[in-house]
Design a protein around this motif. Structure first.
Motif, PDB file in Angstrom:
ATOM      1  N   PRO A 275       4.523 -10.357 -11.584  1.00 45.17           N
ATOM      2  CA  PRO A 275       5.089  -9.165 -12.086  1.00 45.17           C
ATOM      3  C   PRO A 275       6.649  -9.188 -12.422  1.00 45.17           C
ATOM      4  O   PRO A 275       7.323 -10.384 -12.116  1.00 45.17           O
ATOM      5  CB  PRO A 275       5.221  -8.396 -10.675  1.00 45.17           C
ATOM      6  CG  PRO A 275       4.750  -9.340  -9.577  1.00 45.17           C
ATOM      7  CD  PRO A 275       4.207 -10.676 -10.412  1.00 45.17           C
ATOM      8  N   ALA A 276       7.161  -8.284 -13.214  1.00 48.01           N
ATOM      9  CA  ALA A 276       8.633  -8.397 -13.701  1.00 48.01           C
ATOM     10  C   ALA A 276       9.402  -8.035 -12.591  1.00 48.01           C
ATOM     11  O   ALA A 276      10.524  -7.200 -12.667  1.00 48.01           O
ATOM     12  CB  ALA A 276       8.686  -7.388 -14.857  1.00 48.01           C
ATOM     13  N   LEU A 277       9.709  -8.854 -11.584  1.00 51.91           N
ATOM     14  CA  LEU A 277      10.430  -8.597 -10.267  1.00 51.91           C
ATOM     15  C   LEU A 277      12.121  -8.634 -10.687  1.00 51.91           C
ATOM     16  O   LEU A 277      12.981  -8.206  -9.897  1.00 51.91           O
ATOM     17  CB  LEU A 277      10.061  -9.453  -9.123  1.00 51.91           C
ATOM     18  CG  LEU A 277       8.657  -9.370  -8.548  1.00 51.91           C
ATOM     19  CD1 LEU A 277       8.266 -10.328  -7.779  1.00 51.91           C
ATOM     20  CD2 LEU A 277       8.467  -8.100  -7.872  1.00 51.91           C
ATOM     21  N   GLU A 278      12.281  -9.354 -11.771  1.00 48.11           N
ATOM     22  CA  GLU A 278      13.618  -9.380 -12.148  1.00 48.11           C
ATOM     23  C   GLU A 278      14.402  -7.931 -12.417  1.00 48.11           C
ATOM     24  O   GLU A 278      15.616  -7.862 -12.357  1.00 48.11           O
ATOM     25  CB  GLU A 278      13.820 -10.523 -13.370  1.00 48.11           C
ATOM     26  CG  GLU A 278      13.319 -10.109 -14.644  1.00 48.11           C
ATOM     27  CD  GLU A 278      11.993 -10.519 -14.916  1.00 48.11           C
ATOM     28  OE1 GLU A 278      11.390 -10.402 -15.996  1.00 48.11           O
ATOM     29  OE2 GLU A 278      11.269 -10.790 -13.937  1.00 48.11           O
ATOM     30  N   ASP A 279      13.320  -7.040 -12.729  1.00 47.97           N
ATOM     31  CA  ASP A 279      13.808  -6.153 -13.110  1.00 47.97           C
ATOM     32  C   ASP A 279      14.412  -5.012 -12.073  1.00 47.97           C
ATOM     33  O   ASP A 279      14.865  -3.823 -12.006  1.00 47.97           O
ATOM     34  CB  ASP A 279      12.923  -5.104 -14.012  1.00 47.97           C
ATOM     35  CG  ASP A 279      12.373  -5.630 -15.359  1.00 47.97           C
ATOM     36  OD1 ASP A 279      13.497  -6.445 -15.701  1.00 47.97           O
ATOM     37  OD2 ASP A 279      11.570  -5.405 -15.998  1.00 47.97           O
ATOM     38  N   VAL A 280      13.666  -5.533 -10.786  1.00 47.13           N
ATOM     39  CA  VAL A 280      14.131  -4.665  -9.529  1.00 47.13           C
ATOM     40  C   VAL A 280      15.009  -5.632  -8.604  1.00 47.13           C
ATOM     41  O   VAL A 280      14.781  -5.342  -7.353  1.00 47.13           O
ATOM     42  CB  VAL A 280      12.674  -4.195  -8.896  1.00 47.13           C
ATOM     43  CG1 VAL A 280      12.146  -3.154  -9.693  1.00 47.13           C
ATOM     44  CG2 VAL A 280      11.598  -5.312  -8.638  1.00 47.13           C
ATOM     45  N   GLY A 281      15.827  -6.566  -8.959  1.00 43.64           N
ATOM     46  CA  GLY A 281      16.581  -7.188  -8.268  1.00 43.64           C
ATOM     47  C   GLY A 281      16.189  -8.472  -7.628  1.00 43.64           C
ATOM     48  O   GLY A 281      17.076  -9.214  -7.254  1.00 43.64           O
ATOM     49  N   VAL A 282      15.171  -9.239  -8.126  1.00 45.32           N
ATOM     50  CA  VAL A 282      14.942 -10.918  -7.598  1.00 45.32           C
ATOM     51  C   VAL A 282      15.918 -11.550  -8.840  1.00 45.32           C
ATOM     52  O   VAL A 282      15.523 -11.161  -9.864  1.00 45.32           O
ATOM     53  CB  VAL A 282      13.541 -10.675  -7.564  1.00 45.32           C
ATOM     54  CG1 VAL A 282      13.116 -12.339  -7.611  1.00 45.32           C
ATOM     55  CG2 VAL A 282      12.539  -9.793  -6.663  1.00 45.32           C
ATOM     56  N   GLN A 283      16.220 -12.578  -8.098  1.00 43.98           N
ATOM     57  CA  GLN A 283      17.085 -13.509  -8.809  1.00 43.98           C
ATOM     58  C   GLN A 283      16.162 -14.622  -9.160  1.00 43.98           C
ATOM     59  O   GLN A 283      15.475 -15.312  -8.135  1.00 43.98           O
ATOM     60  CB  GLN A 283      18.259 -13.715  -8.032  1.00 43.98           C
ATOM     61  CG  GLN A 283      19.467 -12.911  -7.833  1.00 43.98           C
ATOM     62  CD  GLN A 283      20.378 -13.475  -6.962  1.00 43.98           C
ATOM     63  OE1 GLN A 283      20.262 -13.189  -5.581  1.00 43.98           O
ATOM     64  NE2 GLN A 283      21.325 -14.402  -7.353  1.00 43.98           N
ATOM     65  N   PHE A 284      15.930 -15.046 -10.446  1.00 45.42           N
ATOM     66  CA  PHE A 284      14.971 -16.110 -10.837  1.00 45.42           C
ATOM     67  C   PHE A 284      15.950 -17.024 -11.199  1.00 45.42           C
ATOM     68  O   PHE A 284      16.968 -16.914 -12.092  1.00 45.42           O
ATOM     69  CB  PHE A 284      13.973 -15.630 -11.973  1.00 45.42           C
ATOM     70  CG  PHE A 284      12.872 -15.005 -11.589  1.00 45.42           C
ATOM     71  CD1 PHE A 284      11.807 -15.459 -10.705  1.00 45.42           C
ATOM     72  CD2 PHE A 284      12.887 -13.589 -11.503  1.00 45.42           C
ATOM     73  CE1 PHE A 284      10.588 -14.801 -10.560  1.00 45.42           C
ATOM     74  CE2 PHE A 284      11.870 -12.837 -11.119  1.00 45.42           C
ATOM     75  CZ  PHE A 284      10.801 -13.345 -10.581  1.00 45.42           C
ATOM     76  N   VAL A 285      15.867 -18.324 -10.586  1.00 41.28           N
ATOM     77  CA  VAL A 285      16.785 -19.183 -10.822  1.00 41.28           C
ATOM     78  C   VAL A 285      15.966 -20.762 -10.992  1.00 41.28           C
ATOM     79  O   VAL A 285      14.906 -20.937 -10.436  1.00 41.28           O
ATOM     80  CB  VAL A 285      17.918 -19.470  -9.721  1.00 41.28           C
ATOM     81  CG1 VAL A 285      18.457 -18.349  -9.436  1.00 41.28           C
ATOM     82  CG2 VAL A 285      17.095 -19.812  -8.282  1.00 41.28           C
ATOM     83  N   PRO A 286      16.826 -21.598 -11.723  1.00 43.21           N
ATOM     84  CA  PRO A 286      15.991 -23.020 -11.718  1.00 43.21           C
ATOM     85  C   PRO A 286      16.257 -23.718 -10.511  1.00 43.21           C
ATOM     86  O   PRO A 286      15.115 -24.831 -10.129  1.00 43.21           O
ATOM     87  CB  PRO A 286      16.722 -23.600 -12.977  1.00 43.21           C
ATOM     88  CG  PRO A 286      18.116 -23.170 -12.840  1.00 43.21           C
ATOM     89  CD  PRO A 286      17.949 -21.570 -12.511  1.00 43.21           C
TER      90      PRO A 286
END
Length: 494
Positions: A275-286
């Motif tokens: 899901p597009a969780l980055e749009d609701v505040g989840v930080q995706f990092v390497p």
């Protein structure tokens, strides 16, 4: 007058709490989640609820699952209210309730065949976990998967009748492999360093015990993203059920209370989409590791540090412990002198500012978080939250006066009475052997450090053993408060 929580009653509940902006009938399952406890419902489910409220991601709804008898209790309570949950978010100066609806079903823990079949459903693209730190079959001293645990041995001998979460996951993956269905992602949401790697080791390790080719397929095809998760979420009891009823007029079988703050840092490594969780505040990092270290060492380590002195001083609530000047000062000195200096840098983050935020969160009186919750399961939490900091300092040749005191306080706690003589109720799978060792340690401190599966190499350090023994003997001769004061005055290591 209260309104029973249900889909049919959402219009009535809307007067006192926010309700989903989406139709539940529009949701389709995309995630199976093992371990539907308070943290999951205050964290992952909240992020999904936020996403669904934007009108997107409706094919990522949650199906709950479990393996323990207690999971059946949760399943039945949630089923009675259409799998809805009242979440009460409480900051120092405000409180607000919302009803969340991303869960659309819950598989019975008494029917592993049905769970396995659902895991093989192509629509399921993520299997997530909150099964607590103790649920991963990790050897505490080595930090590695333990293939000799009786539950693991039993599943390896009977892979078609699994009884562990990992056995069920493997059975589902095996069916997908046989049917040519792409595998799902396995996503841990537990407070374990490298939780994705730990989960990979458990799934692959168990599979290898009965089917080496399946284990190789898992290694090559299944994603196990690392994650850092954070939100203080106390247990639900009569107090919380009563507040939901009195303040929000909602009759909820198992409401969730939590702080306003939440954080989720996640590797963008998924097998079959997400899901597009980055749009609701989840930080995706390497690389999640810096965030993990920060949170586990500073926040979770802080929890573990204050739990036992507070318990020994007969303090029940976390905010009351933090309002006790000697405990707040103890935590402040421990963090700044021994923990924060060995936490690796975190991108765009000041570690001292992060600790100030931690202090503010722990002082929140509305959460009602308890010292007994922080003190539970120390046999799993100490090796993950405290002893790694101790080990790192020892490797650098640095002193461990405060961290040794934390271990000594844990030992003193397991004698079984507070400083005032009140009995302590333990909540730890290893309570019996911890208490036996703690009683012996009153005369021989090394008896507690002989728990090699917990202390590992740390117990071989002469410096740590001396510091631990001195702190423990001081706790017994002078009491908790006086010992903390000696530490604050810089005299405990004398």
């Amino acid at each position: 007058m209260t309104t029973k929580l249900s889909l049919a009653n959402l219009d009535a509940i809307r007067a006192t709490a926010a309700v989903p902006a989406y139709e539940r009938s529009d949701l389709k399952a995309g995630i199976i989640h093992f371990g539907v406890g308070n943290f999951h419902r205050a964290h992952q489910a909240i992020y999904l609820d936020d996403l669904f409220n934007t009108g997107r991601g409706h094919d990522w709804a949650i199906i709950g699952a479990g393996v323990l008898p207690s999971d059946e209790t949760m399943r039945s309570k949630l089923a009675e209210q259409d799998y809805l949950t009242t979440v009460v978010e409480q900051d120092n100066n405000k409180s607000a309730a919302r009803v969340t609806g991303p869960m659309i079903g819950y598989l019975s823990p008494g029917n592993p065949q049905a769970t396995t079949a659902r895991l093989a459903d192509p629509a399921i693209r993520i299997v997530s976990l909150t099964i607590t730190e103790g649920g991963y079959f990790i050897d505490p001293a080595s930090g590695l998967f333990n293939p000799n645990h009786p539950a693991i041995v039993a599943d390896a001998e009977n892979p078609d009748a699994p009884k562990t979460v990992f056995g069920l996951i493997i059975a589902g993956l095996k069916l997908r492999k046989e049917r040519g269905i792409p595998p799902f992602t396995v996503m841990s949401c537990d407070n374990i360093p490298g939780n994705g790697e730990v989960t990979h080791a458990a799934v692959s390790g168990l599979a290898r015990l009965s089917d080496a080719s399946l284990a190789e397929w898992i290694d090559a095809n299944v994603a196990f993203p690392n994650a850092m998760v954070d939100r203080i979420t106390p247990a639900t009891g009569p107090r919380e059920i009563g507040i939901a009823a009195s303040d929000y007029a909602i009759d909820d079988n198992w409401p969730v209370f939590c702080e306003e703050f939440k954080q989720w840092v996640l590797e963008d490594k998924f097998t079959a989409g997400r899901p597009a969780l980055e749009d609701v505040g989840v930080q995706f990092v390497p690389d999640v590791a810096p965030y993990e270290h920060m949170k586990i060492r500073i926040l979770n380590g802080g929890h573990a540090a204050i739990a036992y002195p507070a318990a020994l001083l007969d303090i029940h609530f976390v905010h009351d412990a933090m309002e006790e000047p000697i405990i707040q000062a103890f935590l402040d000195k421990l963090e700044h002198d021994e923990i924060i200096p060995i936490v690796p840098p975190v991108p765009n983050t000041n570690l001292h500012d992060y600790f100030k935020l931690v202090e503010k969160r722990l002082l929140n009186p509305k959460i009602g978080d308890t010292i007994p919750r922080l003190a539970q399961d120390g046999s799993n939490r100490q090796p993950k939250f405290i002893l790694p900091s101790t080990a790192d300092r020892l490797k650098r040749g640095e002193d461990v006066v405060g961290l040794s005191l934390v271990s000594a306080l844990w030992c003193r706690y397991f004698e079984g009475t507070t400083d005032s003589g009140k009995p302590i109720t333990f909540n730890d799978a290893s309570a019996d052997r911890l208490r036996e060792a703690a009683l012996k340690a009153k005369d021989n401190p090394d008896a507690f450090l002989a728990l090699s599966d917990i202390f590992g190499e740390v117990a071989k350090s002469d410096l740590f053993r001396r510091r631990f023994a001195h702190a423990l003997q001081t706790l017994w001769s002078k009491g908790t408060r006086a010992t903390l004061q000696l530490y604050l005055d810089g005299h405990l290591g004398d």
